[in-house]
Design an enzyme around this catalytic site. Structure first.
Site, mmCIF file in Angstrom:
data_model
loop_
_atom_site.group_PDB
_atom_site.id
_atom_site.type_symbol
_atom_site.label_atom_id
_atom_site.label_comp_id
_atom_site.label_asym_id
_atom_site.label_seq_id
_atom_site.Cartn_x
_atom_site.Cartn_y
_atom_site.Cartn_z
ATOM 1 N N ASN A 54 23.291 65.327 -10.904
ATOM 2 C CA ASN A 54 21.862 66.663 -10.375
ATOM 3 C C ASN A 54 20.718 66.315 -10.634
ATOM 4 O O ASN A 54 19.759 67.258 -11.538
ATOM 5 C CB ASN A 54 22.168 68.324 -11.085
ATOM 6 N N GLU A 69 24.180 62.337 -6.156
ATOM 7 C CA GLU A 69 22.264 63.192 -6.123
ATOM 8 C C GLU A 69 21.601 62.380 -7.466
ATOM 9 O O GLU A 69 21.785 62.807 -8.399
ATOM 10 C CB GLU A 69 22.618 64.685 -6.704
ATOM 11 N N ASP A 91 31.617 63.897 -4.855
ATOM 12 C CA ASP A 91 31.597 65.973 -4.742
ATOM 13 C C ASP A 91 31.202 66.351 -3.534
ATOM 14 O O ASP A 91 31.072 65.861 -2.744
ATOM 15 C CB ASP A 91 29.976 66.508 -5.214
ATOM 16 N N ASN A 93 32.681 68.463 -1.915
ATOM 17 C CA ASN A 93 31.597 70.549 -2.277
ATOM 18 C C ASN A 93 32.769 70.927 -1.127
ATOM 19 O O ASN A 93 32.728 71.614 0.208
ATOM 20 C CB ASN A 93 30.474 69.949 -0.802
ATOM 21 N N HIS A 132 27.483 69.817 -13.115
ATOM 22 C CA HIS A 132 29.223 69.732 -12.480
ATOM 23 C C HIS A 132 29.628 68.485 -13.766
ATOM 24 O O HIS A 132 28.496 68.573 -14.865
ATOM 25 C CB HIS A 132 28.939 68.036 -11.379
#
Length: 266
Positions: A9, A35, A155, A157, A257
């Site tokens: 993140n 990210e 990730d 999603n 996360h």
């Protein structure tokens, strides 16, 4: 071999919040990040030490800083690729492969990927998500064809089953838990790929890997399991465990996360 994957993140924000001590304490052999949201020099400076890094930054097209994926290891990397195949995803910063040399001289193709959120993005990108998932299927098929070890982390999603998110009833018609997305994972696992988080995580519910920053989601463990370590069948046989490093408290989180960490006997 200890392998950790995490959506940071934003790597700079993660280090400000405490990722550094976690990284030093866990000391993974292989660290896969999503990210990243930072230039290559910033990433390498924050990691420090003698890491070998394969990093796919997003192109400077107005979305720079929103993605970025990386594989970092102290083992040799003898090859790396940053594009998944279709030109539409070139420079998206959502896929990177690193051919990592193992102690016995064999090669593991380690992949860090960050799949589109889908309908929650602005503008909505659900069709892009489906196209990206199709590209993953094709690429994994090609990689596995020559018998190599493959480990895809990231990730995705997507929560696969009802056990993989707390509020599954409320999310049945929302991106991340749509029937088409879950069916894609069904097909992947039916083809032999192994979801190590579920294999070692029991029947559920959870263990979750993402919780909203907002409200009491973390305190109430109202999360989603959307971060994966997915191994080719042969490589999966070397896995000894796979756990989520959930922070003890909300204040100790350094990302929305949690890292997913697995040990492989190699």
């Amino acid at each position: 071999m200890l392998v950790a994957t995490v959506n940071v993140n934003g790597i700079r924000a993660a280090f400000r919040r405490g990722m550094g001590p976690w990284l030093q304490d866990v000391d993974p052999d292989l660290l896969l990040m999503q990210e990243v949201r930072a230039p290559d020099d910033v990433l390498r400076d924050l990691l420090g030490g003698d890491w070998n890094v394969a990093h796919a930054e997003p192109a400077s097209d107005g979305h720079k800083g929103r993605a970025g994926v990386a594989v970092a290891t102290r083992r040799p990397i003898k090859g790396e690729r940053g594009d998944i195949g279709p030109e539409r995803f070139d420079g998206s910063g959502r896929w990177v492969e690193a051919d990592v040399v193992l102690d016995d001289g064999s090669t593991l193709t380690a992949i860090s990927t960050y799949v589109f959120t889908g309908e929650f993005e602005t503008p909505p990108r659900q069709e892009e998500k489906y196209a990206f998932l199709d590209a993953i299927t094709a690429r994994l098929t090609d990689l596995r064809a020559d018998g190599r070890h493959v480990l895809m982390c990231g990730d995705l999603n997507i929560a696969h089953r009802e056990e993989d998110l707390k509020a599954w009833k409320a999310n049945r018609k929302k991106s991340g838990f749509l029937p088409e997305e879950r069916a894609w994972l069904d097909r992947l696992f039916e083809a032999g790929w192994v979801d190590l988080g579920r294999r070692f995580g029991g029947d559920g519910p959870g263990p979750y890997s993402w919780w909203s920053w907002r409200g009491k989601a973390f305190d109430n463990d109202a999360g989603w399991r959307i971060d994966y370590q997915i191994a080719s069948p042969e490589f999966a046989t070397t896995a000894k465990n796979c756990v989520v490093h959930r922070a003890p408290t909300y204040a100790e989180r350094w990302s929305d996360h949690a890292p997913v960490v697995a040990t492989y006997a190699l």
